[in-house]
Write a protein that holds these residues in place. Sequence first.
Motif, PDB file in Angstrom:
ATOM      1  N   TYR A  28      -7.702   0.604   7.434  1.00 47.99           N
ATOM      2  CA  TYR A  28      -6.398   0.007   7.704  1.00 47.99           C
ATOM      3  C   TYR A  28      -6.322  -0.491   9.142  1.00 47.99           C
ATOM      4  CZ  TYR A  28      -1.316  -0.336   8.112  1.00 47.99           C
ATOM      5  OH  TYR A  28      -0.042  -0.774   8.346  1.00 47.99           O
ATOM      6  N   LEU A  47      -3.013   4.584   2.429  1.00 44.43           N
ATOM      7  CA  LEU A  47      -3.172   4.530   3.880  1.00 44.43           C
ATOM      8  C   LEU A  47      -3.880   5.768   4.406  1.00 44.43           C
ATOM      9  CD1 LEU A  47       0.280   3.076   4.955  1.00 44.43           C
ATOM     10  CD2 LEU A  47      -1.915   1.892   4.827  1.00 44.43           C
ATOM     11  N   TRP A  80       0.836  -1.188   0.000  1.00 47.01           N
ATOM     12  CA  TRP A  80       0.000   0.000   0.000  1.00 47.01           C
ATOM     13  C   TRP A  80       0.874   1.242   0.000  1.00 47.01           C
ATOM     14  CZ3 TRP A  80      -2.299  -2.703   4.696  1.00 47.01           C
ATOM     15  CH2 TRP A  80      -3.121  -3.754   4.281  1.00 47.01           C
TER      16      TRP A  80
END
Length: 115
Positions: free
Chosen positions: A32, A25, A20
């Motif tokens: 997440y 994120l 990622w």
Amino acid sequence: MELSRAVRLADGTSVEVRAWTLGMLAEHGEAYLALLDELNAPLSAQPGARPALARAIRMSLIEPADEDRIRLIDRQDVLEAIYAVNGLRELTTTALDLMTEGREAMLGALEAAQG
């Protein structure tokens, strides 16, 4: 650390997962954190009970259309690849250490206050 990994599926084909990015994120921060919780929980629950895992698979695939080819039997291998390319073992170990230290500090403060 590798940035992507090919995963062989039960049907003999492969999919590729990627690490990622910081942008991913930032955009999916709550997802997440939910994913970290689900990855560290036993995998015995039904697949529908794990929405963060399905979302992580979707986010991680280099080719989003590959999601339709991943069957329940493939999920563990795909999730292990996601775990590896994102360095989640190190991250979750650090997070667990910090939580333990925080709890110990809180208990110490409570004991001192009751002292």
